[in-house]
Design a protein around this motif. Structure first.
Motif, PDB file in Angstrom:
ATOM      1  N   LEU A 107       0.835  -1.203   0.000  1.00  0.00           N
ATOM      2  CA  LEU A 107       0.000   0.000   0.000  1.00  0.00           C
ATOM      3  C   LEU A 107       0.866   1.248   0.000  1.00  0.00           C
ATOM      4  CD1 LEU A 107      -2.881   1.346   0.484  1.00  0.00           C
ATOM      5  CD2 LEU A 107      -2.273   1.274   2.921  1.00  0.00           C
ATOM      6  N   ILE A 108       1.893   1.269   0.824  1.00  0.00           N
ATOM      7  CA  ILE A 108       2.805   2.417   0.887  1.00  0.00           C
ATOM      8  C   ILE A 108       3.483   2.640  -0.455  1.00  0.00           C
ATOM      9  CG2 ILE A 108       4.930   3.272   1.936  1.00  0.00           C
ATOM     10  CD1 ILE A 108       4.092   1.732   4.487  1.00  0.00           C
ATOM     11  N   GLU A 109       3.974   1.581  -1.053  1.00  0.00           N
ATOM     12  CA  GLU A 109       4.657   1.690  -2.351  1.00  0.00           C
ATOM     13  C   GLU A 109       3.707   2.239  -3.412  1.00  0.00           C
ATOM     14  OE1 GLU A 109       7.029  -1.141  -5.565  1.00  0.00           O
ATOM     15  OE2 GLU A 109       5.781  -2.052  -4.011  1.00  0.00           O
ATOM     16  N   ALA A 110       2.469   1.726  -3.456  1.00  0.00           N
ATOM     17  CA  ALA A 110       1.512   2.168  -4.471  1.00  0.00           C
ATOM     18  C   ALA A 110       1.139   3.630  -4.281  1.00  0.00           C
ATOM     19  CB  ALA A 110       0.268   1.280  -4.430  1.00  0.00           C
ATOM     20  N   ALA A 111       0.902   4.038  -3.016  1.00  0.00           N
ATOM     21  CA  ALA A 111       0.529   5.426  -2.754  1.00  0.00           C
ATOM     22  C   ALA A 111       1.682   6.377  -3.076  1.00  0.00           C
ATOM     23  CB  ALA A 111       0.102   5.587  -1.298  1.00  0.00           C
ATOM     24  N   LYS A 112       2.914   5.965  -2.795  1.00  0.00           N
ATOM     25  CA  LYS A 112       4.072   6.794  -3.115  1.00  0.00           C
ATOM     26  C   LYS A 112       4.267   6.912  -4.626  1.00  0.00           C
ATOM     27  CE  LYS A 112       6.120   7.841   0.883  1.00  0.00           C
ATOM     28  NZ  LYS A 112       6.517   9.220   1.280  1.00  0.00           N
ATOM     29  N   THR A 113       3.899   5.864  -5.346  1.00  0.00           N
ATOM     30  CA  THR A 113       4.089   5.855  -6.796  1.00  0.00           C
ATOM     31  C   THR A 113       2.982   6.602  -7.527  1.00  0.00           C
ATOM     32  OG1 THR A 113       5.228   3.715  -6.663  1.00  0.00           O
ATOM     33  CG2 THR A 113       4.372   4.373  -8.822  1.00  0.00           C
ATOM     34  N   TYR A 114       1.744   6.392  -7.111  1.00  0.00           N
ATOM     35  CA  TYR A 114       0.597   6.916  -7.848  1.00  0.00           C
ATOM     36  C   TYR A 114      -0.161   8.022  -7.113  1.00  0.00           C
ATOM     37  CZ  TYR A 114       1.433   2.754 -10.653  1.00  0.00           C
ATOM     38  OH  TYR A 114       2.025   1.784 -11.448  1.00  0.00           O
ATOM     39  N   GLY A 115       0.202   8.313  -5.889  1.00  0.00           N
ATOM     40  CA  GLY A 115      -0.444   9.385  -5.132  1.00  0.00           C
ATOM     41  C   GLY A 115      -1.551   8.933  -4.218  1.00  0.00           C
ATOM     42  N   ILE A 116      -2.237   7.860  -4.569  1.00  0.00           N
ATOM     43  CA  ILE A 116      -3.326   7.346  -3.742  1.00  0.00           C
ATOM     44  C   ILE A 116      -3.456   5.857  -3.987  1.00  0.00           C
ATOM     45  CG2 ILE A 116      -5.069   7.857  -5.518  1.00  0.00           C
ATOM     46  CD1 ILE A 116      -7.051   8.434  -3.215  1.00  0.00           C
ATOM     47  N   ALA A 117      -3.810   5.116  -2.954  1.00  0.00           N
ATOM     48  CA  ALA A 117      -3.993   3.669  -3.091  1.00  0.00           C
ATOM     49  C   ALA A 117      -4.939   3.186  -2.006  1.00  0.00           C
ATOM     50  CB  ALA A 117      -2.650   2.934  -3.003  1.00  0.00           C
ATOM     51  N   ALA A 118      -5.546   2.040  -2.266  1.00  0.00           N
ATOM     52  CA  ALA A 118      -6.447   1.411  -1.291  1.00  0.00           C
ATOM     53  C   ALA A 118      -6.085  -0.060  -1.157  1.00  0.00           C
ATOM     54  CB  ALA A 118      -7.905   1.557  -1.723  1.00  0.00           C
ATOM     55  N   LEU A 119      -6.250  -0.565   0.043  1.00  0.00           N
ATOM     56  CA  LEU A 119      -5.936  -1.954   0.357  1.00  0.00           C
ATOM     57  C   LEU A 119      -7.114  -2.569   1.089  1.00  0.00           C
ATOM     58  CD1 LEU A 119      -4.029  -4.440   0.926  1.00  0.00           C
ATOM     59  CD2 LEU A 119      -3.281  -3.184   2.970  1.00  0.00           C
ATOM     60  N   ALA A 120      -7.575  -3.709   0.604  1.00  0.00           N
ATOM     61  CA  ALA A 120      -8.625  -4.460   1.292  1.00  0.00           C
ATOM     62  C   ALA A 120      -8.040  -5.753   1.835  1.00  0.00           C
ATOM     63  CB  ALA A 120      -9.785  -4.764   0.345  1.00  0.00           C
ATOM     64  N   ILE A 121      -8.238  -5.984   3.120  1.00  0.00           N
ATOM     65  CA  ILE A 121      -7.881  -7.265   3.739  1.00  0.00           C
ATOM     66  C   ILE A 121      -9.164  -8.085   3.803  1.00  0.00           C
ATOM     67  CG2 ILE A 121      -6.867  -8.415   5.730  1.00  0.00           C
ATOM     68  CD1 ILE A 121      -4.897  -6.509   4.522  1.00  0.00           C
ATOM     69  N   HIS A 122      -9.158  -9.266   3.216  1.00  0.00           N
ATOM     70  CA  HIS A 122     -10.358 -10.093   3.132  1.00  0.00           C
ATOM     71  C   HIS A 122     -10.269 -11.320   4.033  1.00  0.00           C
ATOM     72  CE1 HIS A 122     -11.885  -7.893  -0.351  1.00  0.00           C
ATOM     73  NE2 HIS A 122     -10.669  -7.948  -0.849  1.00  0.00           N
ATOM     74  N   ASP A 123     -11.427 -11.737   4.534  1.00  0.00           N
ATOM     75  CA  ASP A 123     -11.553 -13.012   5.263  1.00  0.00           C
ATOM     76  C   ASP A 123     -10.527 -13.148   6.379  1.00  0.00           C
ATOM     77  OD1 ASP A 123     -13.737 -13.939   3.782  1.00  0.00           O
ATOM     78  OD2 ASP A 123     -12.435 -14.709   2.204  1.00  0.00           O
ATOM     79  N   CYS A 124     -10.485 -12.146   7.243  1.00  0.00           N
ATOM     80  CA  CYS A 124      -9.542 -12.187   8.362  1.00  0.00           C
ATOM     81  C   CYS A 124     -10.296 -12.117   9.684  1.00  0.00           C
ATOM     82  CB  CYS A 124      -8.544 -11.031   8.267  1.00  0.00           C
ATOM     83  SG  CYS A 124      -9.253  -9.393   8.586  1.00  0.00           S
ATOM     84  N   TYR A 125      -9.627 -12.556  10.719  1.00  0.00           N
ATOM     85  CA  TYR A 125     -10.132 -12.403  12.085  1.00  0.00           C
ATOM     86  C   TYR A 125      -9.346 -11.258  12.719  1.00  0.00           C
ATOM     87  CZ  TYR A 125     -12.676 -16.751  11.525  1.00  0.00           C
ATOM     88  OH  TYR A 125     -13.548 -17.712  11.085  1.00  0.00           O
ATOM     89  N   HIS A 126      -9.979 -10.089  12.768  1.00  0.00           N
ATOM     90  CA  HIS A 126      -9.307  -8.876  13.230  1.00  0.00           C
ATOM     91  C   HIS A 126      -9.549  -8.672  14.716  1.00  0.00           C
ATOM     92  CE1 HIS A 126      -8.346  -4.631  13.797  1.00  0.00           C
ATOM     93  NE2 HIS A 126      -7.564  -4.762  12.742  1.00  0.00           N
ATOM     94  N   PHE A 127      -8.456  -8.414  15.464  1.00  0.00           N
ATOM     95  CA  PHE A 127      -8.553  -8.306  16.926  1.00  0.00           C
ATOM     96  C   PHE A 127      -7.597  -7.255  17.461  1.00  0.00           C
ATOM     97  CE2 PHE A 127      -9.259 -11.331  20.755  1.00  0.00           C
ATOM     98  CZ  PHE A 127     -10.600 -10.994  20.814  1.00  0.00           C
ATOM     99  N   SER A 128      -6.975  -6.480  16.556  1.00  0.00           N
ATOM    100  CA  SER A 128      -5.927  -5.561  16.984  1.00  0.00           C
ATOM    101  C   SER A 128      -6.407  -4.121  16.911  1.00  0.00           C
ATOM    102  CB  SER A 128      -4.674  -5.748  16.121  1.00  0.00           C
ATOM    103  OG  SER A 128      -4.975  -5.606  14.749  1.00  0.00           O
TER     104      SER A 128
END
Length: 354
Positions: A107-128
């Motif tokens: 995500l950082i690399e894409a945003a630095k290269t193109y100015g904006i980026a989005a990342l979707a995390i799928h099918d995870c158990y989020h607890f943090s």
């Protein structure tokens, strides 16, 4: 003297000991090493910042989900790109921390290269904690947002029946000296983990946090957990919670909180779902004015702090982080529960997500 009265209420652990305790406990429960190490990094960061609701307390729920078979123990996350700026990580029904560590550098690399980026995390158990999820992107000089759907336990404003998750929102802005401006809060009056900690401590809830199973206001944490939490700020918090339901659920093709609840197995661990990141490089709007824009932001922060009683959202965590270099205080009872997981195979205590 009563022996119980002489027992310490808290125990001091170094951050290295927090990490080792977390990692070793998860490995003993049968979780794969890459996941155990990623979760240990996440829990240690939260504990260092005195974010107790997402520190070692969360280890009980992680172990419960490993033992119940709900979360995949070995499956490694897979990163793909829909476009150069739309990234996806399939967590493959495993815990979120390793999936986040896989996706955020891209995500950082894409945003630095193109100015904006989005990342979707799928099918995870989020607890943090979401602040920890976006902090690497913000430290890289990006403005970043993060959203995830929490456990379905929040009633909409005016209602009394759970319909939404605690649905936290995080935002970060680059700051000088490695101290970015970051906030992370649930759209409920309090995170469910905070209510669980109140229950464990035998403390009453503040008025306005929850209603009981009969729909009447309650300050009893157990009744609140059996009933519904309330959104902060009435209809405003309710609208934000619904926004998160949409953009961290249907928008990215993942579960909303009601759907996640329907597939829960009752092990008290984290819910299944997704997470959405958005990152923007301020330089993309014109490098020639970037310095002035960053200066304007710093001036805003300085003017806010100049007012008596004002504290920026990040400051308490940074102060805690500095204190934690000398170790952190852990409730002795919690430490006993965690150590019992590897010595007796005892079932973890009830734990709540969000």
């Amino acid at each position: 003297m009563n022996a119980a009265l002489s027992e310490p209420a808290t125990v001091r652990l170094s951050l290295d000991e927090v990490y080792a305790l977390t990692r070793d406990t998860l490995l003993a429960a049968g979780l794969g090493e890459p996941h155990a190490a990623a979760i240990a990094r996440s829990i240690t960061r939260a504990q260092a910042d005195e974010c107790h609701s997402h520190g070692l307390y969360r280890l009980l729920g992680y172990v419960a989900s490993v033992r119940s078979g709900k979360a995949e123990r070995e499956a490694l996350p897979v990163l793909t790109r829909t476009t150069p700026v739309i990234l996806n990580v399939d967590a493959r029904h495993a815990f979120a921390p390793l999936a986040i560590e896989t996706g955020v550098p891209a995500l950082i690399e894409a945003a630095k290269t193109y100015g904006i980026a989005a990342l979707a995390i799928h099918d995870c158990y989020h607890f943090s904690a979401l602040w920890a999820d976006i902090e690497p992107a913000v430290e890289a000089g990006l403005a970043a947002w993060c959203f995830t759907v929490g456990q379905c336990c929040v009633a909409p404003a005016g209602g009394t029946t759970p319909l939404m998750g605690t649905n936290p929102i995080a935002f970060g802005w680059p700051g000088p000296e490695g101290r970015p401006f970051i906030f992370d809060f649930a759209t409920s009056a309090a995170a469910r983990g905070e209510v669980e900690l109140k229950r464990r401590a035998g403390e009453a809830l503040p008025a306005g946090w929850a209603v009981g199973p009969d729909g009447t206001p309650t300050t009893d944490p157990a009744a609140a957990l059996a009933g519904a939490l309330l959104p902060f700020g009435g209809h405003k918090g309710s609208a934000l919670a619904l926004m998160v339901e949409l953009i961290a659920g249907p928008l990215i093709g993942d579960l909303n909180s009601r759907q996640a609840k329907a597939v829960e197995n009752g092990d008290s661990g984290p819910p299944l779902g997704g997470e959405l990141f958005i990152a923007i490089d301020p330089a993309a709007f014109g490098r020639e004015t970037l310095g002035q824009r960053m200066s304007d932001a710093e001036e805003t922060f300085a003017l806010a702090k100049a007012q008596p009683g004002v504290r920026l959202p990040s400051e308490r965590r940074y102060a805690a982080r500095a204190r934690s270099a000398g170790g952190v205080l852990i409730p002795a009872r919690l430490l006993q529960e965690i150590r019992a997981l590897t010595t007796t195979g005892a079932e973890p205590g009830r734990n709540g997500g969000g």
